[in-house]
Design a protein around this motif. Sequence first.
Motif, mmCIF file in Angstrom:
data_model
loop_
_atom_site.group_PDB
_atom_site.id
_atom_site.type_symbol
_atom_site.label_atom_id
_atom_site.label_comp_id
_atom_site.label_asym_id
_atom_site.label_seq_id
_atom_site.Cartn_x
_atom_site.Cartn_y
_atom_site.Cartn_z
ATOM 1 N N UNK A 30 28.848 52.327 46.228
ATOM 2 C CA UNK A 30 27.938 51.443 46.954
ATOM 3 C C UNK A 30 28.777 50.254 47.388
ATOM 4 N N UNK A 31 28.543 49.780 48.595
ATOM 5 C CA UNK A 31 29.427 48.762 49.147
ATOM 6 C C UNK A 31 28.617 47.650 49.808
ATOM 7 N N UNK A 32 29.080 46.414 49.651
ATOM 8 C CA UNK A 32 28.580 45.278 50.447
ATOM 9 C C UNK A 32 29.793 44.582 51.031
ATOM 10 N N UNK A 33 29.697 44.106 52.289
ATOM 11 C CA UNK A 33 30.912 43.657 52.979
ATOM 12 C C UNK A 33 30.763 42.317 53.679
ATOM 13 N N UNK A 34 31.824 41.510 53.606
ATOM 14 C CA UNK A 34 31.936 40.278 54.409
ATOM 15 C C UNK A 34 33.323 40.272 55.024
ATOM 16 N N UNK A 35 33.522 39.442 56.031
ATOM 17 C CA UNK A 35 34.856 39.336 56.598
ATOM 18 C C UNK A 35 35.635 38.287 55.806
ATOM 19 N N UNK A 36 36.958 38.311 55.905
ATOM 20 C CA UNK A 36 37.743 37.305 55.172
ATOM 21 C C UNK A 36 38.284 36.249 56.126
ATOM 22 N N UNK A 37 37.679 36.162 57.309
ATOM 23 C CA UNK A 37 38.115 35.165 58.283
ATOM 24 C C UNK A 37 36.946 34.916 59.234
#
Length: 478
Positions: free
Chosen positions: A71-78
Amino acid sequence: MFMDFKVADLSLADYGRTEITLAEHEMPGLMAMRERYGDSKPLAGAKIAGSLHMTIQTAVLIETLTALGAEVRWASCNIFSTQDHAAAAVVVGRDGTAEDPRGVPVFAWKGETLEEYWWCTQQILRWPDGDFANMILDDGGDATLLVHLGVEAEKAGRVDSPDTTDNAEKKVVLQVIADSLAEDDGRWTAIANELRGVTEETTTGVHRLYEMMKEGSLLFPGINVNDSVTKSKFDNKYGCRHSLIDGINRATDVLIGGKVAVVCGYGDVGKGCAESLRGQGARVVVTEVDPICALQAAMDGYQVLTLDEVLPTADIIITATGNKDVVTVDQMSRMKHQAIIGNIGHFDNEIDMAGLERYDGVTRKNVKPQVDVWTFPKGNSVIVLSEGRLMNLGNATGHPSFVMSNSFTNQVLAQIELFTKTDEYPVGVYTLPKHLDEEVARLHLAALGVSLTTLTDEQASYLGIPVEGPYKSEHYRY
Ligand code: NAI
Protein backbone atom coordinates in the motif's frame (compact mmCIF):
# COMPACT_ATOMS: atom_id res chain seq x y z
CA MET A 1 -14.13 3.25 -1.51
CA PHE A 2 -12.97 6.52 0.12
CA MET A 3 -9.58 7.71 -0.99
CA ASP A 4 -7.99 10.93 0.22
CA PHE A 5 -5.61 12.72 -2.14
CA LYS A 6 -4.71 16.19 -3.38
CA VAL A 7 -3.49 16.81 -6.91
CA ALA A 8 -3.94 19.64 -9.43
CA ASP A 9 -6.43 18.21 -11.91
CA LEU A 10 -7.78 14.68 -12.31
CA SER A 11 -8.89 15.42 -15.87
CA LEU A 12 -5.20 15.10 -16.85
CA ALA A 13 -5.27 11.40 -15.98
CA ASP A 14 -5.70 10.07 -19.53
CA TYR A 15 -2.70 12.03 -20.76
CA GLY A 16 -0.72 10.77 -17.77
CA ARG A 17 -1.80 7.16 -18.39
CA THR A 18 -0.67 7.33 -22.02
CA GLU A 19 2.76 8.61 -20.99
CA ILE A 20 3.01 6.00 -18.21
CA THR A 21 2.34 3.28 -20.79
CA LEU A 22 5.10 4.64 -23.03
CA ALA A 23 7.45 4.89 -20.04
CA GLU A 24 6.83 1.27 -19.01
CA HIS A 25 8.42 0.13 -22.26
CA GLU A 26 11.52 2.18 -21.40
CA MET A 27 11.73 0.81 -17.85
CA PRO A 28 12.66 -2.86 -18.30
CA GLY A 29 14.07 -3.21 -14.78
CA LEU A 30 10.80 -2.22 -13.12
CA MET A 31 8.77 -4.38 -15.49
CA ALA A 32 11.04 -7.34 -14.69
CA MET A 33 10.34 -6.75 -10.98
CA ARG A 34 6.59 -7.00 -11.70
CA GLU A 35 7.11 -10.19 -13.67
CA ARG A 36 9.35 -11.76 -11.06
CA TYR A 37 7.51 -10.76 -7.86
CA GLY A 38 3.96 -10.03 -9.08
CA ASP A 39 2.66 -13.42 -7.88
CA SER A 40 4.60 -13.83 -4.64
CA LYS A 41 3.90 -10.22 -3.54
CA PRO A 42 6.85 -9.76 -1.15
CA LEU A 43 5.61 -6.29 -0.23
CA ALA A 44 2.18 -7.45 1.01
CA GLY A 45 1.70 -5.69 4.34
CA ALA A 46 4.11 -2.89 3.50
CA LYS A 47 2.71 0.62 3.94
CA ILE A 48 5.11 2.78 2.03
CA ALA A 49 5.31 6.55 2.49
CA GLY A 50 6.98 7.82 -0.67
CA SER A 51 8.57 11.28 -0.86
CA LEU A 52 10.11 11.53 -4.31
CA HIS A 53 9.53 13.74 -7.38
CA MET A 54 6.02 12.84 -8.64
CA THR A 55 6.90 12.29 -12.30
CA ILE A 56 5.84 9.81 -14.98
CA GLN A 57 8.83 7.61 -14.09
CA THR A 58 7.84 7.68 -10.42
CA ALA A 59 4.33 6.63 -11.44
CA VAL A 60 5.81 3.44 -12.91
CA LEU A 61 7.72 2.90 -9.65
CA ILE A 62 4.58 3.42 -7.55
CA GLU A 63 2.57 0.98 -9.64
CA THR A 64 5.41 -1.55 -9.40
CA LEU A 65 5.37 -1.30 -5.60
CA THR A 66 1.59 -1.86 -5.54
CA ALA A 67 1.91 -4.76 -8.01
CA LEU A 68 4.24 -6.34 -5.45
CA GLY A 69 1.57 -6.02 -2.76
CA ALA A 70 2.41 -2.71 -1.06
CA GLU A 71 0.00 0.00 0.00
CA VAL A 72 1.46 3.34 -0.95
CA ARG A 73 0.92 7.05 -0.23
CA TRP A 74 2.99 9.60 -2.15
CA ALA A 75 4.23 13.20 -2.01
CA SER A 76 6.83 14.97 -4.10
CA CYS A 77 10.19 15.91 -2.57
CA ASN A 78 10.32 19.28 -4.31
CA ILE A 79 7.74 22.05 -4.71
CA PHE A 80 8.28 22.35 -8.49
CA SER A 81 8.98 18.79 -9.65
CA THR A 82 5.50 17.26 -9.87
CA GLN A 83 4.13 16.44 -13.30
CA ASP A 84 0.44 17.04 -12.75
CA HIS A 85 -0.68 14.52 -15.38
CA ALA A 86 1.42 11.81 -13.72
CA ALA A 87 -0.06 12.60 -10.31
CA ALA A 88 -3.60 12.51 -11.74
CA ALA A 89 -3.06 9.18 -13.48
CA VAL A 90 -1.67 7.55 -10.33
CA VAL A 91 -4.66 8.71 -8.28
CA VAL A 92 -7.22 7.59 -10.88
CA GLY A 93 -5.43 4.27 -11.35
CA ARG A 94 -5.72 1.84 -14.23
CA ASP A 95 -9.37 0.90 -13.53
CA GLY A 96 -10.72 4.12 -12.06
CA THR A 97 -12.20 7.33 -13.39
CA ALA A 98 -11.93 10.93 -12.27
CA GLU A 99 -15.29 10.45 -10.52
CA ASP A 100 -14.28 7.12 -9.01
CA PRO A 101 -10.50 7.15 -8.46
CA ARG A 102 -9.05 3.78 -7.56
CA GLY A 103 -5.33 4.26 -7.66
CA VAL A 104 -2.88 5.49 -5.03
CA PRO A 105 -3.31 8.57 -2.82
CA VAL A 106 -0.95 11.27 -4.08
CA PHE A 107 -0.44 14.64 -2.40
CA ALA A 108 1.53 16.69 -4.93
CA TRP A 109 1.14 19.40 -7.55
CA LYS A 110 3.54 21.63 -9.45
CA GLY A 111 4.11 24.90 -7.63
CA GLU A 112 3.37 24.07 -3.99
CA THR A 113 4.04 26.66 -1.29
CA LEU A 114 6.39 25.55 1.48
CA GLU A 115 3.43 25.21 3.84
CA GLU A 116 1.64 22.99 1.30
CA TYR A 117 4.80 20.96 0.71
CA TRP A 118 5.17 20.06 4.38
CA TRP A 119 1.43 19.40 4.70
CA CYS A 120 1.77 16.90 1.83
CA THR A 121 4.75 15.25 3.52
CA GLN A 122 2.66 14.73 6.65
CA GLN A 123 -0.18 13.13 4.67
CA ILE A 124 1.95 10.23 3.46
CA LEU A 125 2.88 9.03 6.94
CA ARG A 126 -0.65 8.45 8.25
CA TRP A 127 -3.28 6.15 6.78
CA PRO A 128 -6.95 7.27 6.99
CA ASP A 129 -7.81 4.23 9.15
CA GLY A 130 -5.44 5.49 11.84
CA ASP A 131 -2.54 3.26 10.82
CA PHE A 132 0.93 4.59 10.11
CA ALA A 133 3.45 3.96 7.37
CA ASN A 134 5.88 1.14 8.11
CA MET A 135 8.38 1.98 5.34
CA ILE A 136 9.69 5.26 3.90
CA LEU A 137 10.97 5.68 0.37
CA ASP A 138 12.75 9.02 0.51
CA ASP A 139 14.60 11.36 -1.85
CA GLY A 140 16.62 13.96 0.00
CA GLY A 141 15.46 12.78 3.41
CA ASP A 142 12.61 15.20 4.17
CA ALA A 143 10.12 12.51 5.30
CA THR A 144 12.83 10.91 7.43
CA LEU A 145 13.81 14.32 8.84
CA LEU A 146 10.23 15.17 9.79
CA VAL A 147 9.82 11.96 11.80
CA HIS A 148 13.17 12.49 13.55
CA LEU A 149 12.41 16.12 14.43
CA GLY A 150 8.97 15.11 15.66
CA VAL A 151 10.30 12.35 17.91
CA GLU A 152 13.00 14.66 19.29
CA ALA A 153 10.38 17.31 20.10
CA GLU A 154 8.05 14.78 21.70
CA LYS A 155 10.89 13.50 23.87
CA ALA A 156 11.85 17.01 24.93
CA GLY A 157 8.21 18.09 25.27
CA ARG A 158 9.04 21.23 23.29
CA VAL A 159 10.30 22.55 19.97
CA ASP A 160 12.13 25.79 19.09
CA SER A 161 9.79 28.63 18.21
CA PRO A 162 9.50 29.23 14.44
CA ASP A 163 10.49 32.84 15.21
CA THR A 164 14.00 31.71 16.14
CA THR A 165 14.99 31.29 12.47
CA ASP A 166 15.14 33.47 9.34
CA ASN A 167 15.15 30.37 7.15
CA ALA A 168 11.70 30.21 5.53
CA GLU A 169 11.67 26.43 5.19
CA LYS A 170 12.88 25.75 8.73
CA LYS A 171 10.19 28.11 10.02
CA VAL A 172 7.51 26.01 8.34
CA VAL A 173 8.91 22.72 9.66
CA LEU A 174 9.14 24.07 13.21
CA GLN A 175 5.54 25.26 12.93
CA VAL A 176 4.41 21.80 11.76
CA ILE A 177 6.07 20.19 14.77
CA ALA A 178 4.76 22.87 17.15
CA ASP A 179 1.20 22.29 15.90
CA SER A 180 1.54 18.55 16.33
CA LEU A 181 2.89 18.97 19.88
CA ALA A 182 -0.15 21.10 20.68
CA GLU A 183 -2.33 18.15 19.72
CA ASP A 184 -0.25 15.99 22.07
CA ASP A 185 -1.08 12.73 20.32
CA GLY A 186 2.44 11.26 20.36
CA ARG A 187 2.16 10.67 16.64
CA TRP A 188 5.83 10.97 15.74
CA THR A 189 6.97 8.41 18.30
CA ALA A 190 4.16 6.11 17.17
CA ILE A 191 5.21 6.50 13.53
CA ALA A 192 8.89 5.91 14.33
CA ASN A 193 8.00 2.75 16.27
CA GLU A 194 6.08 1.45 13.29
CA LEU A 195 8.80 2.16 10.72
CA ARG A 196 10.98 -0.75 9.62
CA GLY A 197 13.26 1.53 7.69
CA VAL A 198 13.91 3.92 4.84
CA THR A 199 15.39 3.51 1.38
CA GLU A 200 17.08 6.75 0.34
CA GLU A 201 17.48 7.86 -3.24
CA THR A 202 20.01 10.67 -3.38
CA THR A 203 23.47 11.83 -2.31
CA THR A 204 22.14 14.58 -0.07
CA GLY A 205 19.63 12.33 1.72
CA VAL A 206 22.25 9.64 2.21
CA HIS A 207 24.58 12.27 3.68
CA ARG A 208 21.87 13.13 6.21
CA LEU A 209 21.42 9.44 7.15
CA TYR A 210 25.15 8.93 7.79
CA GLU A 211 25.24 12.13 9.86
CA MET A 212 22.37 10.90 12.05
CA MET A 213 24.03 7.52 12.42
CA LYS A 214 27.30 9.18 13.46
CA GLU A 215 25.63 11.29 16.13
CA GLY A 216 23.58 8.32 17.33
CA SER A 217 20.19 9.82 16.55
CA LEU A 218 19.11 7.53 13.70
CA LEU A 219 15.88 5.81 14.73
CA PHE A 220 15.55 3.08 12.06
CA PRO A 221 17.76 1.39 9.45
CA GLY A 222 18.29 2.88 6.02
CA ILE A 223 19.38 1.47 2.70
CA ASN A 224 21.56 3.85 0.72
CA VAL A 225 20.19 3.37 -2.78
CA ASN A 226 22.24 6.26 -4.15
CA ASP A 227 25.51 4.37 -3.82
CA SER A 228 24.40 1.37 -5.79
CA VAL A 229 26.67 1.69 -8.81
CA THR A 230 23.65 1.36 -11.08
CA LYS A 231 22.19 4.44 -9.38
CA SER A 232 24.83 7.10 -8.79
CA LYS A 233 27.04 6.24 -11.77
CA PHE A 234 24.01 6.29 -14.08
CA ASP A 235 21.17 8.51 -12.84
CA ASN A 236 23.42 11.20 -11.34
CA LYS A 237 25.70 11.23 -14.37
CA TYR A 238 23.80 10.21 -17.51
CA GLY A 239 20.47 11.45 -16.16
CA CYS A 240 21.86 14.94 -15.54
CA ARG A 241 23.71 14.82 -18.87
CA HIS A 242 20.24 14.62 -20.42
CA SER A 243 18.10 16.79 -18.17
CA LEU A 244 20.46 19.71 -17.44
CA ILE A 245 20.42 20.84 -21.05
CA ASP A 246 16.70 20.19 -21.27
CA GLY A 247 16.13 22.54 -18.32
CA ILE A 248 18.33 25.32 -19.73
CA ASN A 249 16.66 25.09 -23.13
CA ARG A 250 13.08 25.07 -21.89
CA ALA A 251 13.81 27.92 -19.48
CA THR A 252 15.81 30.24 -21.73
CA ASP A 253 16.28 28.80 -25.22
CA VAL A 254 19.67 30.50 -25.23
CA LEU A 255 22.30 29.13 -27.64
CA ILE A 256 24.73 27.19 -25.46
CA GLY A 257 27.45 26.76 -28.12
CA GLY A 258 30.36 29.14 -27.65
CA LYS A 259 29.22 30.31 -24.20
CA VAL A 260 31.35 29.96 -21.10
CA ALA A 261 29.54 27.52 -18.84
CA VAL A 262 30.68 26.87 -15.27
CA VAL A 263 29.90 23.65 -13.45
CA CYS A 264 30.47 23.89 -9.69
CA GLY A 265 31.30 20.41 -8.40
CA TYR A 266 32.75 17.56 -10.45
CA GLY A 267 31.14 14.60 -8.69
CA ASP A 268 28.77 12.24 -10.48
CA VAL A 269 26.23 14.98 -11.25
CA GLY A 270 28.87 17.53 -12.25
CA LYS A 271 30.54 15.06 -14.61
CA GLY A 272 27.27 14.54 -16.49
CA CYS A 273 26.54 18.29 -16.56
CA ALA A 274 29.99 19.22 -17.87
CA GLU A 275 29.80 16.58 -20.60
CA SER A 276 26.41 17.77 -21.83
CA LEU A 277 27.44 21.43 -21.90
CA ARG A 278 30.59 20.51 -23.83
CA GLY A 279 28.41 18.46 -26.18
CA GLN A 280 26.54 21.65 -27.03
CA GLY A 281 29.80 23.43 -27.81
CA ALA A 282 30.08 25.43 -24.60
CA ARG A 283 33.52 26.26 -23.22
CA VAL A 284 33.21 24.49 -19.88
CA VAL A 285 34.99 25.53 -16.69
CA VAL A 286 34.78 23.41 -13.54
CA THR A 287 35.16 24.51 -9.91
CA GLU A 288 36.09 21.95 -7.24
CA VAL A 289 37.30 21.73 -3.64
CA ASP A 290 38.49 18.12 -3.88
CA PRO A 291 41.92 17.77 -5.53
CA ILE A 292 41.05 14.33 -6.93
CA CYS A 293 37.90 15.57 -8.68
CA ALA A 294 39.73 18.74 -9.79
CA LEU A 295 42.47 16.60 -11.35
CA GLN A 296 39.85 14.38 -13.00
CA ALA A 297 38.19 17.45 -14.51
CA ALA A 298 41.51 18.76 -15.78
CA MET A 299 42.41 15.39 -17.33
CA ASP A 300 38.96 15.27 -18.93
CA GLY A 301 39.95 18.50 -20.67
CA TYR A 302 38.11 21.12 -18.62
CA GLN A 303 39.69 24.24 -17.24
CA VAL A 304 39.49 24.23 -13.44
CA LEU A 305 39.23 27.63 -11.79
CA THR A 306 37.60 29.26 -8.81
CA LEU A 307 34.21 30.84 -9.37
CA ASP A 308 35.68 34.29 -8.73
CA GLU A 309 38.33 33.74 -11.39
CA VAL A 310 35.79 32.81 -14.06
CA LEU A 311 33.05 35.19 -12.96
CA PRO A 312 33.80 38.03 -15.42
CA THR A 313 33.35 35.74 -18.44
CA ALA A 314 30.78 33.18 -17.24
CA ASP A 315 27.49 33.03 -19.19
CA ILE A 316 25.94 29.98 -17.51
CA ILE A 317 26.63 28.89 -13.91
CA ILE A 318 25.38 25.51 -12.68
CA THR A 319 25.81 24.26 -9.10
CA ALA A 320 26.09 20.49 -8.59
CA THR A 321 27.74 20.14 -5.19
CA GLY A 322 25.14 19.25 -2.54
CA ASN A 323 26.87 21.99 -0.53
CA LYS A 324 25.60 25.40 0.58
CA ASP A 325 26.54 28.98 -0.37
CA VAL A 326 28.40 27.86 -3.48
CA VAL A 327 27.23 30.97 -5.33
CA THR A 328 26.94 34.02 -3.06
CA VAL A 329 24.77 37.06 -3.67
CA ASP A 330 27.91 39.19 -3.94
CA GLN A 331 29.07 36.96 -6.81
CA MET A 332 25.65 37.18 -8.48
CA SER A 333 25.84 40.98 -8.35
CA ARG A 334 29.20 40.86 -10.19
CA MET A 335 28.19 38.44 -12.95
CA LYS A 336 27.86 39.29 -16.65
CA HIS A 337 24.59 40.91 -17.62
CA GLN A 338 21.93 38.19 -18.08
CA ALA A 339 24.14 35.37 -16.86
CA ILE A 340 22.03 32.26 -16.29
CA ILE A 341 22.23 30.67 -12.83
CA GLY A 342 20.80 27.23 -12.09
CA ASN A 343 21.17 24.60 -9.40
CA ILE A 344 20.95 20.86 -10.07
CA GLY A 345 21.93 19.80 -6.53
CA HIS A 346 19.21 18.67 -4.15
CA PHE A 347 18.49 21.76 -2.02
CA ASP A 348 18.04 25.46 -2.82
CA ASN A 349 20.83 26.66 -0.52
CA GLU A 350 23.64 26.05 -3.07
CA ILE A 351 22.78 29.45 -4.52
CA ASP A 352 22.20 32.07 -1.84
CA MET A 353 18.60 32.80 -2.78
CA ALA A 354 17.75 34.15 0.68
CA GLY A 355 20.60 36.65 0.34
CA LEU A 356 19.43 37.62 -3.14
CA GLU A 357 15.91 38.33 -1.88
CA ARG A 358 17.32 40.54 0.88
CA TYR A 359 19.79 42.42 -1.37
CA ASP A 360 19.26 46.17 -1.14
CA GLY A 361 17.53 47.58 -4.21
CA VAL A 362 17.31 44.31 -6.17
CA THR A 363 14.14 43.74 -8.22
CA ARG A 364 12.60 40.50 -9.49
CA LYS A 365 10.64 40.07 -12.69
CA ASN A 366 8.97 36.75 -13.36
CA VAL A 367 9.38 35.79 -17.02
CA LYS A 368 7.34 32.59 -16.83
CA PRO A 369 6.93 29.85 -14.22
CA GLN A 370 10.32 28.96 -12.72
CA VAL A 371 12.27 31.66 -14.62
CA ASP A 372 13.05 35.01 -12.96
CA VAL A 373 15.18 37.96 -13.95
CA TRP A 374 16.77 39.63 -10.94
CA THR A 375 18.09 43.15 -11.59
CA PHE A 376 20.67 44.77 -9.35
CA PRO A 377 20.66 48.51 -8.59
CA LYS A 378 23.44 49.15 -11.12
CA GLY A 379 21.19 47.81 -13.88
CA ASN A 380 22.85 44.41 -14.47
CA SER A 381 20.62 41.32 -14.30
CA VAL A 382 20.91 37.58 -13.74
CA ILE A 383 18.42 34.93 -14.84
CA VAL A 384 17.69 32.48 -12.03
CA LEU A 385 16.09 29.12 -12.78
CA SER A 386 13.53 27.44 -10.48
CA GLU A 387 14.24 29.86 -7.62
CA GLY A 388 17.49 27.98 -7.03
CA ARG A 389 15.81 24.58 -6.73
CA LEU A 390 16.59 21.52 -8.88
CA MET A 391 16.33 23.10 -12.33
CA ASN A 392 16.25 19.86 -14.29
CA LEU A 393 12.97 18.97 -12.56
CA GLY A 394 11.64 22.51 -12.14
CA ASN A 395 12.32 23.74 -15.68
CA ALA A 396 12.15 20.38 -17.45
CA THR A 397 10.84 16.91 -16.64
CA GLY A 398 13.85 15.40 -14.88
CA HIS A 399 15.64 12.28 -16.00
CA PRO A 400 14.23 10.08 -18.74
CA SER A 401 12.64 6.70 -18.06
CA PHE A 402 15.46 4.37 -19.02
CA VAL A 403 17.96 5.76 -16.53
CA MET A 404 15.31 6.01 -13.81
CA SER A 405 14.50 2.35 -14.36
CA ASN A 406 17.98 1.57 -13.02
CA SER A 407 17.55 3.80 -9.96
CA PHE A 408 14.05 2.60 -9.21
CA THR A 409 14.82 -1.09 -9.65
CA ASN A 410 17.35 -0.55 -6.86
CA GLN A 411 14.61 1.14 -4.84
CA VAL A 412 12.25 -1.82 -5.29
CA LEU A 413 14.96 -4.33 -4.33
CA ALA A 414 15.87 -2.21 -1.30
CA GLN A 415 12.23 -2.01 -0.15
CA ILE A 416 11.86 -5.79 -0.47
CA GLU A 417 15.15 -6.34 1.36
CA LEU A 418 14.32 -4.08 4.33
CA PHE A 419 10.68 -5.08 4.57
CA THR A 420 11.15 -8.83 4.35
CA LYS A 421 14.45 -9.13 6.26
CA THR A 422 13.94 -6.45 8.89
CA ASP A 423 15.70 -8.52 11.58
CA GLU A 424 18.88 -8.69 9.52
CA TYR A 425 19.17 -4.89 9.50
CA PRO A 426 19.78 -3.34 12.92
CA VAL A 427 19.73 0.48 12.95
CA GLY A 428 22.45 1.58 10.53
CA VAL A 429 22.94 2.54 6.89
CA TYR A 430 23.53 -0.18 4.30
CA THR A 431 24.07 -0.55 0.57
CA LEU A 432 22.60 -3.34 -1.53
CA PRO A 433 24.89 -6.32 -2.17
CA LYS A 434 26.87 -6.22 -5.41
CA HIS A 435 25.12 -9.17 -7.01
CA LEU A 436 21.86 -7.17 -6.92
CA ASP A 437 23.63 -4.13 -8.41
CA GLU A 438 24.93 -6.30 -11.25
CA GLU A 439 21.45 -7.78 -11.63
CA VAL A 440 19.94 -4.31 -12.11
CA ALA A 441 22.45 -3.62 -14.89
CA ARG A 442 21.83 -7.01 -16.46
CA LEU A 443 18.09 -6.27 -16.68
CA HIS A 444 18.84 -3.23 -18.86
CA LEU A 445 21.27 -4.75 -21.36
CA ALA A 446 18.91 -6.41 -23.81
CA ALA A 447 17.02 -3.17 -24.49
CA LEU A 448 20.26 -1.60 -25.70
CA GLY A 449 21.30 -4.59 -27.80
CA VAL A 450 24.24 -5.43 -25.57
CA SER A 451 25.89 -8.86 -25.99
CA LEU A 452 27.70 -9.72 -22.79
CA THR A 453 30.81 -11.88 -22.89
CA THR A 454 30.76 -14.91 -20.59
CA LEU A 455 33.86 -15.87 -18.63
CA THR A 456 35.21 -19.35 -19.32
CA ASP A 457 35.70 -21.51 -16.22
CA GLU A 458 39.46 -21.16 -16.67
CA GLN A 459 39.23 -17.36 -16.89
CA ALA A 460 36.98 -17.23 -13.84
CA SER A 461 39.36 -19.31 -11.76
CA TYR A 462 42.34 -17.27 -13.08
CA LEU A 463 40.63 -14.09 -11.78
CA GLY A 464 39.30 -15.85 -8.68
CA ILE A 465 35.66 -14.90 -9.26
CA PRO A 466 32.53 -16.92 -10.02
CA VAL A 467 31.46 -17.15 -13.69
CA GLU A 468 28.12 -15.58 -12.77
CA GLY A 469 29.69 -12.77 -10.68
CA PRO A 470 29.99 -10.64 -8.62
CA TYR A 471 32.79 -9.45 -10.89
CA LYS A 472 34.30 -6.71 -8.79
CA SER A 473 35.39 -6.27 -5.18
CA GLU A 474 33.43 -3.92 -2.90
CA HIS A 475 36.11 -1.23 -3.19
CA TYR A 476 36.20 -1.16 -7.00
CA ARG A 477 35.24 2.37 -8.12
CA TYR A 478 33.98 1.97 -11.70
P1 NAI B 1 29.18 14.09 -5.27
O1 NAI B 1 29.53 14.08 -3.83
O2 NAI B 1 29.57 12.97 -6.16
O3 NAI B 1 29.72 15.44 -5.96
C1 NAI B 1 29.66 16.71 -5.40
C2 NAI B 1 31.00 17.39 -5.69
O4 NAI B 1 30.95 18.77 -5.30
C3 NAI B 1 32.16 16.77 -4.91
O5 NAI B 1 33.17 16.33 -5.80
C4 NAI B 1 32.65 17.89 -4.00
O6 NAI B 1 34.05 17.87 -3.80
C5 NAI B 1 32.21 19.13 -4.76
N1 NAI B 1 32.05 20.33 -3.94
C6 NAI B 1 31.61 20.45 -2.66
N2 NAI B 1 31.61 21.73 -2.27
C7 NAI B 1 32.06 22.46 -3.33
C8 NAI B 1 32.27 23.85 -3.54
N3 NAI B 1 32.03 24.75 -2.58
N4 NAI B 1 32.72 24.25 -4.75
C9 NAI B 1 32.98 23.35 -5.74
N5 NAI B 1 32.81 22.00 -5.59
C10 NAI B 1 32.33 21.57 -4.40
O7 NAI B 1 27.58 14.29 -5.31
P2 NAI B 1 26.62 14.04 -6.57
O8 NAI B 1 26.14 12.64 -6.54
O9 NAI B 1 27.27 14.57 -7.77
O10 NAI B 1 25.36 14.93 -6.15
C11 NAI B 1 25.43 16.35 -6.08
C12 NAI B 1 24.06 16.89 -5.69
O11 NAI B 1 23.12 16.59 -6.72
C13 NAI B 1 23.48 16.27 -4.43
O12 NAI B 1 22.76 17.27 -3.73
C14 NAI B 1 22.52 15.22 -4.95
O13 NAI B 1 21.55 14.87 -4.01
C15 NAI B 1 21.98 15.90 -6.17
N6 NAI B 1 21.43 15.07 -7.23
C16 NAI B 1 20.56 15.70 -8.10
C17 NAI B 1 20.01 15.01 -9.16
C18 NAI B 1 19.06 15.71 -10.05
O14 NAI B 1 18.36 15.05 -10.82
N7 NAI B 1 18.98 17.01 -10.05
C19 NAI B 1 20.33 13.60 -9.42
C20 NAI B 1 21.30 13.05 -8.51
C21 NAI B 1 21.83 13.77 -7.45
